[in-house]
Each structure stands twice: as C-alpha cells, then as structure tokens.
Design an enzyme around this catalytic site. Structure first.
Site, short mmCIF file in Angstrom:
data_model
loop_
_atom_site.label_atom_id
_atom_site.label_comp_id
_atom_site.label_asym_id
_atom_site.label_seq_id
_atom_site.Cartn_x
_atom_site.Cartn_y
_atom_site.Cartn_z
N SER A 137 3.97 -4.96 -0.23
CA SER A 137 3.76 -4.29 -1.37
C SER A 137 2.44 -4.13 -1.77
O SER A 137 1.54 -4.79 -1.13
CB SER A 137 4.76 -5.13 -2.41
OG SER A 137 4.22 -6.33 -2.20
N ASN A 170 -0.55 -3.49 -7.56
CA ASN A 170 -0.19 -3.26 -8.80
C ASN A 170 0.88 -3.13 -9.42
O ASN A 170 0.99 -3.41 -10.73
CB ASN A 170 -1.13 -1.66 -8.94
CG ASN A 170 -0.06 -0.65 -8.26
OD1 ASN A 170 0.44 -1.10 -7.17
ND2 ASN A 170 -0.04 0.56 -8.59
N LYS A 223 5.45 -9.11 3.17
CA LYS A 223 4.19 -9.25 3.05
C LYS A 223 3.66 -8.89 1.81
O LYS A 223 3.53 -7.61 1.59
CB LYS A 223 3.23 -8.73 4.22
CG LYS A 223 1.91 -8.30 4.02
CD LYS A 223 0.90 -9.33 3.91
CE LYS A 223 -0.43 -9.01 3.99
NZ LYS A 223 -0.82 -9.30 2.39
N GLU A 236 4.81 4.82 0.83
CA GLU A 236 4.55 5.45 -0.40
C GLU A 236 3.15 5.32 -0.88
O GLU A 236 2.63 4.07 -0.88
CB GLU A 236 5.38 4.90 -1.58
CG GLU A 236 7.06 5.18 -1.61
CD GLU A 236 7.14 6.55 -1.70
OE1 GLU A 236 6.29 7.51 -1.96
OE2 GLU A 236 8.48 6.94 -1.43
N CYS A 278 -0.30 4.51 -8.97
CA CYS A 278 -0.46 5.71 -8.09
C CYS A 278 -0.14 7.00 -8.84
O CYS A 278 -0.55 7.99 -8.51
CB CYS A 278 0.64 5.48 -7.08
SG CYS A 278 2.35 5.10 -7.37
N ARG A 298 7.14 7.00 -11.78
CA ARG A 298 8.13 6.74 -10.84
C ARG A 298 9.59 6.89 -11.65
O ARG A 298 10.32 7.32 -10.96
CB ARG A 298 7.90 5.53 -10.37
CG ARG A 298 8.83 5.04 -9.26
CD ARG A 298 7.98 3.99 -8.33
NE ARG A 298 7.29 2.84 -9.12
CZ ARG A 298 7.70 1.57 -9.26
NH1 ARG A 298 8.96 1.24 -9.01
NH2 ARG A 298 6.99 0.99 -10.03
P1 NAP Z 1 -3.77 -1.60 -0.01
O1 NAP Z 1 -5.04 -2.07 0.11
O2 NAP Z 1 -3.49 -0.29 1.13
O3 NAP Z 1 -2.64 -2.78 0.58
C1 NAP Z 1 -1.33 -2.65 0.16
C2 NAP Z 1 -0.84 -3.65 1.28
O4 NAP Z 1 -1.00 -3.45 2.62
C3 NAP Z 1 -1.23 -5.06 0.76
O5 NAP Z 1 -0.03 -5.93 0.91
C4 NAP Z 1 -2.20 -5.49 1.72
O6 NAP Z 1 -2.56 -6.58 1.89
C5 NAP Z 1 -1.59 -4.62 2.85
N1 NAP Z 1 -2.43 -4.53 4.03
C6 NAP Z 1 -3.77 -4.36 4.35
N2 NAP Z 1 -4.12 -4.26 5.48
C7 NAP Z 1 -3.07 -4.04 6.27
C8 NAP Z 1 -2.95 -3.66 7.63
N3 NAP Z 1 -3.89 -3.62 8.58
N4 NAP Z 1 -1.47 -3.77 7.97
C9 NAP Z 1 -0.72 -4.06 7.26
N5 NAP Z 1 -0.66 -4.32 5.93
C10 NAP Z 1 -2.03 -4.29 5.48
O7 NAP Z 1 -3.38 -1.15 -1.32
P2 NAP Z 1 -3.64 -1.82 -2.74
O8 NAP Z 1 -4.87 -1.88 -2.99
O9 NAP Z 1 -2.73 -3.00 -2.68
O10 NAP Z 1 -2.71 -0.63 -3.80
C11 NAP Z 1 -3.41 0.37 -4.15
C12 NAP Z 1 -3.08 1.80 -3.58
O11 NAP Z 1 -1.67 1.86 -3.57
C13 NAP Z 1 -3.42 3.04 -4.18
O12 NAP Z 1 -3.92 3.82 -3.29
C14 NAP Z 1 -2.27 3.43 -4.77
O13 NAP Z 1 -2.09 4.73 -5.30
C15 NAP Z 1 -1.20 3.13 -3.80
N6 NAP Z 1 0.11 3.02 -4.34
C16 NAP Z 1 1.03 3.76 -4.27
C17 NAP Z 1 2.53 3.99 -4.70
C18 NAP Z 1 3.45 4.88 -4.33
O14 NAP Z 1 4.62 4.45 -4.64
N7 NAP Z 1 3.28 5.94 -4.07
C19 NAP Z 1 2.77 2.84 -5.60
C20 NAP Z 1 1.60 1.98 -5.85
C21 NAP Z 1 0.35 1.92 -5.11
P3 NAP Z 1 -3.78 -7.34 1.47
O15 NAP Z 1 -3.77 -7.10 0.21
O16 NAP Z 1 -3.83 -8.65 1.90
O17 NAP Z 1 -5.02 -6.54 2.05
O1 G3H Z 2 1.52 2.68 -8.81
C1 G3H Z 2 2.73 3.30 -8.31
C2 G3H Z 2 3.90 2.97 -9.09
O2 G3H Z 2 5.00 3.48 -7.98
C3 G3H Z 2 3.94 3.89 -10.39
O3 G3H Z 2 4.92 3.47 -11.14
O4 G3H Z 2 4.89 5.52 -12.66
O5 G3H Z 2 6.35 3.33 -13.20
O6 G3H Z 2 3.81 3.39 -13.21
P1 G3H Z 2 4.94 3.94 -12.35
#
Ligand code: NAP
Ligand code: G3H
Length: 471
Positions: free
Chosen positions: A148, A151, A174, A247, A281, A434
């Site tokens: 996860s 955010n 994780k 996602e 996101c 979402r």
């Molecule tokens: P992130 O840096 O990609 O981290 C996501 C998860 O991946 C964290 O648990 C992170 O752990 C883990 N991770 C890091 N390196 C990894 C690796 N090499 N292998 C496997 N897992 C690893 O993202 P974030 O900063 O937490 O979240 C922001 C991003 O998520 C934005 O781009 C946002 O748009 C996107 N998001 C998308 C959605 C959707 O549904 N489309 C929803 C929410 C957020 P650590 O924290 O320990 O590094």
């Molecule tokens: O950050 C990404 C989430 O899936 C967005 O959910 O549209 O309910 O804020 P939300």
C-alpha cells in the site's frame, strides 16, 4: 513514541532492527517499526503458504465470522487509528477518521458481495458436446502480496487484504514506511480478533531495502500494489508469472467546456485539487479551459484557494505538510520551472520546509513540467486552450490515464468528449474520485493494470476452478 513490531505467524517480531517514522508536522520521530531482513520476509511467506489450505478449507461464513471480529476491533480503535494517521502522514484527524469509517463500509459491503460470487454452470450444447456439464467456481489464488502507499495507509491496505482473506487467500502485507505505524497496528487488531496463525503477516521495512525481496518470493501467487509508476514498473519488470493488479499515479485533467455553472465547477475543482493537500492519485492535476472561460473561472478559484486553511492536521487544516521535505522540494521545483517559463502565480508559491501553501498557477504551457508531471502536492496548473479537440489531444498526450473530469451542462457534448478521453473513468460535472467504492476503479496506460473496487477485487483475487461432469 510509538513502537510497533512486524507480525509473522501471529508472533510479533523483534530482530533488534528498526525504521524510524517521522511526523511530517513536527519533523520529530513519531515512532518506529521493525526493519525486517530477507530471512524474516521468507518466514512470513512460509507462514502464509502453510496456513493457506486450512484457511481456504473453512466455509465462507466461517471466514466472514473471523474477519467480522477484526472489523469490530477496527471500530473499537477508530480514534486511535485516526490519531496515528494524523501523526505519521499529517492527514487531518477528521479526514483520517473518515478513512477508517469508509474502510469499515468497504469491509461490510465486501462481506455481502462475496456471497454473490456464484459458480458458473454451463452445458456443452452447441459446441458438439451435449454430454458435458461444467461447474466453474471461484477459488483463492493462494498467497497474496499486498503493498500500500502512504496516502491511504489504512484504506488502501484493507481494500486489498479483506477481499484476499475472505476468498480464502492468505496475505503478506507491506505497508508504506510513512504509514507503517498504522499498518503495523493492524497486527494488534488481528491478534485481538484471534486470526488463525499465518493468514495475515505484516512485513515492515523500507521498500528500497526489502521491496525486491518482498515482491520476488516464489510463494507469491498474486501482487496487489498501489503506489508510484516507478515502483509499479519495477514490479512489472520483475515479472515472473505472478498475477498483478497495479494502481499507479495520475495526472487527472479537468476540462471546463462552458461557463453555465462556474461557481459549482470551481467548488469541485478546488476540492478535487487540494483534498489531503493534493496527495491523492485522483486529484485534479491540471485544468484545461479556454481563455474566455478562464478569465471568469480563475478569480473564482483564487477566492477559494485563499480561503483554504494552512496548518496542522490536529486543527483539521485543509492544507497540511506534505509527506516529507524531498517531496516539497520536488513540488517547488515544478512551480519554479513554470515561473521561469513565464507562468503566472495567481496565489501561493510559498513554503516552509514541507509545509506548502496551496498554489494556483495560470498560463501554464505544454513546455512546462507542471503540465505533465504528477506533483502529488497542493498545486493546480491552469492550461489555456481555445479548441476542444486540442484540449482532448493534450489530455490524452499524458503517459497517465487514471481519471478525468468534464465540466459541461450539455450532457450530449459531455458524453461525446468523455468517450474520447483516454482514462479509466471520466466524471461529468464532478471531481475525479475512486468512490463510491463499489464502482470499478482502474487506470490505463502508465496509471495501472487490472481493476480495483469491491467486486473487481474479489474477482482479481480468485480464479476459476472448473469441474466437468461427463454423463
Ligand atoms: P511509492 O513510493 O511507489 O510506494 C508505494 C509502496 O511501494 C510503499 O509501500 C513502498 O514502501 C513500496 N516500495 C518501495 N520500493 C519498493 C520496491 N522496490 N518493491 C516493492 N515495493 C516497494 O508510492 P507512495 O509515495 O507511497 O504513494 C504515492 C504514489 O502512489 C503516487 O504516485 C500516487 O498517484 C500513487 N497512488 C495511486 C493510487 C491508485 O489507486 N491509482 C492510489 C494511491 C496512490 P516504502 O514506503 O517503504 O518505500
Ligand atoms: O490516492 C488515490 C486514491 O485511490 C484516491 O481515492 O479518490 O477516494 O481520494 P479518493
């Protein structure tokens, strides 16, 4: 200071190694969680694999009964969970509480929806095989790895964990490091709910240290990941034959096509762009609008941005510190690049460490990074374009394809434009979002692979098992 241990096979793990979690508001240490090593992660997968057959052998109603106790523990602990989120990710306490309640609603809906995953029965009629009757039931995939983002550390974790468990999978979870206090706290709730050993394991530690180990274990049958495009792509590259739901990020455009309800449009755009300080996101990350309408819309947006309260999550400010200083510097870099290329700062462009005032930036053009990159922070670019086809072209030029909004009172025009926009979903006359969580939620292009949502997650975490009766 909070101190939460990882959970493997219902035992809290203390290997003497810790990761500190910073409070983004005070920049002090909010707490620490276990920093697991490869051998610990392997133990978690072994526990999940060993527990899976017995867990799946329970009836659906038995599994629901156990998971219901966990759901009740969540409700009992809702204020504490919200408090932890406010401390470790600077989400306003009220909003964090909403996240917990929303999660309980998803869980309740999931318990109902899973009962409707009916088997499919088919005859061979018409395909030259009259004497065959096939029954195709949905069964667990096995061991699910759930990862996860920071955010929605509670909601987006359990939106994976619950559908996985209720369908008979076991889970290795994780949490994001910023978000792992609330993630690891789920271990306490699981133990208090008397989860059977090994069905739910929590592996904490930095992704950069153990991420690859977590996603490449041979026991994994499916990975459900929410996070950035970069990490999503890494996981996809690692590939193997594991099923994936990804996602990822977004650069959701809002196309404003008329000025018939501009006050309402402005309300939606501001809520869409600045909720949780733009760290969603689905946040609106660019507005595409003609010059004529922009001249009326921008002042309405400005009034609303000025009214946003900047400050602490404990005062329920609208704009709270972004997750860390590195993110704040990145967001500021996008604003600086736009300024250097003659964009107009209508409001904002102010920062103290990781606390950023909301920025409204007009006259953003396609040569600026702000037009294309995902800031994940409180900044909204306005891109002025007079031709609707050109707006659609720019909306589609992005590598992202999560959601979009079209603001237009003429439904026929709105639908025609929506059909041309390359995103998973287009929202007419509202911000992207979402929810409702029973809707399928998906991104195309770099924004993702596979579909989330309540029913869709139950489907993605199961596969058909066919039994054919020959008579
Ligand atoms: P992130 O840096 O990609 O981290 C996501 C998860 O991946 C964290 O648990 C992170 O752990 C883990 N991770 C890091 N390196 C990894 C690796 N090499 N292998 C496997 N897992 C690893 O993202 P974030 O900063 O937490 O979240 C922001 C991003 O998520 C934005 O781009 C946002 O748009 C996107 N998001 C998308 C959605 C959707 O549904 N489309 C929803 C929410 C957020 P650590 O924290 O320990 O590094
Ligand atoms: O950050 C990404 C989430 O899936 C967005 O959910 O549209 O309910 O804020 P939300």
């Amino acid at each position: 200071m909070r101190e939460y241990k990882a959970l493997i096979n219902n035992e809290f793990i203390d290997n003497g190694q810790w990761v500190e979690i910073l409070n983004p508001t005070t920049l002090d240490v909010a707490g620490k969680v276990s920093a697991l090593k490869e051998e610990d992660v392997n133990k978690a997968y072994k526990a999940a694999r060993d527990a899976q057959p017995q867990w799946e052998a329970k009836t659906l109603l038995e599994r629901i009964a156990i998971l219901k106790k966990f759901r009740d523990e969540i409700l009992k602990n809702k204020d504490e969970l919200a408090q932890i989120m406010a401390e470790e990710i600077a989400k306003g306490v009220k909003e964090a509480l909403n996240e917990v309640i929303r999660t309980v609603e998803i869980i309740d809906y999931t318990f109902e929806e899973v009962k409707r995953l009916d088997p499919l029965a088919m005859t061979g009629e018409g395909m030259g095989a009259r004497n065959k009757l096939g029954i195709f039931s949905r069964v667990a995939k096995g061991v699910v790895c759930a990862i996860s983002p920071f955010n929605y550390p509670f909601n987006l974790a359990l939106a994976k964990i619950i559908p996985a468990l209720v369908t008979g999978n076991t889970v290795v979870f994780k949490p994001a490091t910023a978000g792992s206090l609330v993630g690891a706290y789920m271990g306490k709730l699981a133990v208090d709910a008397n989860f059977p050993k090994g069905i739910f394991n929590i592996v904490t530690g930095r992704g950069r240290d153990i991420g690859d180990i977590i996603t490449s274990n041979p026991e994994i049958n499916m990975i459900s990941f929410t996070g950035s495009v970069n990490i999503g792509k890494q996981i996809r590259k690692q590939g193997s034959s594991t099923d994936l739901v990804l996602e990822l990020g977004g650069k959701d455009p809002a196309l404003v096509l008329d000025d018939k309800n501009l006050e309402k449009y402005a309300d939606e755009i501001i809520a869409g762009a600045f909720g949780y300080s733009g760290q969603r996101c689905t946040a609106i990350k660019r507005v595409l609008v003609s010059d004529k309408i922009a001249d009326k819309l921008v002042p309405l947006l400005k009034t609303r941005v000025e009214a946003l309260k900047v400050g602490s999550p404990f005062d329920n400010a609208n704009i709270t510190p972004v997750i860390d200083e590195k993110s704040a510097d990145f967001i500021q870099g996008l604003i600086d690049d736009a300024k250097a290329k003659n964009a107009t700062i209508v409001y904002g462009d102010k920062k103290e460490k990781n606390l950023m005032w909301p920025s409204l930036v007009d006259h953003v053009t396609v040569d600026m990074k702000l037009a294309w990159e995902e800031p994940f922070g409180p900044v909204l670019p306005i891109i002025r374009i007079n031709d609707v086809d050109k707006m659609i072209e720019i909306a589609n030029q992005s590598e992202f394809g999560l959601q979009a909004s079209v603001f237009c009172q003429d439904l026929s025009t709105a639908i025609k434009v929506a059909k041309k926009i390359e995103t998973g979903t287009v929202n007419l006359n509202s911000r992207p979002q979402r929810g409702p969580d029973c809707f399928p939620f998906l991104g195309i292009k770099d924004s993702g692979e596979g579909v989330q949502g309540i029913r869709e997650s139950l489907i993605s975490m199961t596969r058909y098992k066919g039994i054919v009766i020959n008579y």
